[in-house]
Design an enzyme around this catalytic site. Structure first.
Site, mmCIF file in Angstrom:
data_model
loop_
_atom_site.group_PDB
_atom_site.id
_atom_site.type_symbol
_atom_site.label_atom_id
_atom_site.label_comp_id
_atom_site.label_asym_id
_atom_site.label_seq_id
_atom_site.Cartn_x
_atom_site.Cartn_y
_atom_site.Cartn_z
ATOM 1 N N TYR A 32 0.837 -1.206 0.000
ATOM 2 C CA TYR A 32 0.000 0.000 0.000
ATOM 3 C C TYR A 32 0.866 1.248 0.000
ATOM 4 C CZ TYR A 32 -3.246 3.542 1.785
ATOM 5 O OH TYR A 32 -3.995 4.685 1.961
ATOM 6 N N GLU A 54 -11.623 5.743 5.373
ATOM 7 C CA GLU A 54 -11.056 6.513 6.488
ATOM 8 C C GLU A 54 -12.073 6.625 7.618
ATOM 9 O OE1 GLU A 54 -8.028 7.344 6.852
ATOM 10 O OE2 GLU A 54 -7.166 7.361 4.845
ATOM 11 N N TRP A 62 -5.199 1.287 10.497
ATOM 12 C CA TRP A 62 -5.379 1.251 9.051
ATOM 13 C C TRP A 62 -5.159 -0.161 8.511
ATOM 14 C CZ3 TRP A 62 -7.979 3.390 5.522
ATOM 15 C CH2 TRP A 62 -7.683 3.188 4.175
#
Length: 203
Positions: A32, A54, A62
């Site tokens: 990522y 988010e 995350w």
């Protein structure tokens, strides 16, 4: 993967690339970071997806969201705005039974609500135009993780503007993370192999 720490907290991987610790060990996080984080996202569907993810990340890591991302894409029809905007209560209940995503009613409702708010913004130039209008004149240049902010005046203003347009789960910290993720700012540490690669900012 062999990791070597550098003086400012960056990690030198065996591939010769320098990354922050958070992106250095987990393969999914590393991919990522290397391929997506901080690269410009300017299309409606892409910006909407990032806002939704988010929002689901609030209170979680995350990495948790990233591991469930493909499940989210399936559950939310690849974040196609008009489709998600059409979700009703029956669909909400279905999503609450989906173990592959984060099953939190308020966040699921926010995703649907934000799709409808995104539709409404089309008459005013669209979601990407609004979000990108808060791009600052200069980008941060953090030398270490201790210098990485979690909020800015621009993220506060963006959060306020989105809330005014009916969006939810778009607080200043969450919007700062969005700005990092979609390239509005370059928060790669100075010395990282990704610093300055977005084409938006210089090194």
């Amino acid at each position: 993967m062999t990791l070597t720490s550098t003086d400012n907290g960056l990690i030198l991987g065996e591939d010769g690339k320098v990354r922050p610790l958070w992106a250095a060990s987990d393969p999914l996080m590393r991919q990522y970071y290397d391929e997506e984080w901080g690269m410009p996202v300017t299309d409606e569907q892409g910006v909407y997806e990032r806002i939704v993810l988010e929002g689901f990340q609030v209170g979680l890591s995350w990495a948790t969201v990233l591991r469930k991302r493909e499940n989210f894409r399936e559950a939310f029809h690849n974040f196609e705005v008009d489709t998600v905007a059409s979700f009703g209560e029956e669909k909400v209940e279905e999503l609450l039974q989906n173990a592959g995503i984060i099953r939190q009613r308020a966040k699921i409702n926010a995703a649907i609500n934000n799709a409808r708010a995104t539709q409404a913004l089309r008459e005013e130039g669209g979601l990407p135009q609004l979000v990108w209008s808060f791009k600052p004149e200069v980008t941060p240049r953090p030398l270490s993780m201790s210098e990485v902010a979690t909020v800015s005046e621009e993220s506060k203003a963006l959060a306020k503007a989105l809330k005014k347009k009916g969006f939810s789960f778009v607080g200043p910290t969450t919007m700062y993370a969005l700005m990092e993720a979609i390239g509005i700012i370059d928060n790669h540490l100075v010395g990282s192999h990704r610093r300055g690669t977005s084409g938006i900012w210089g090194e």
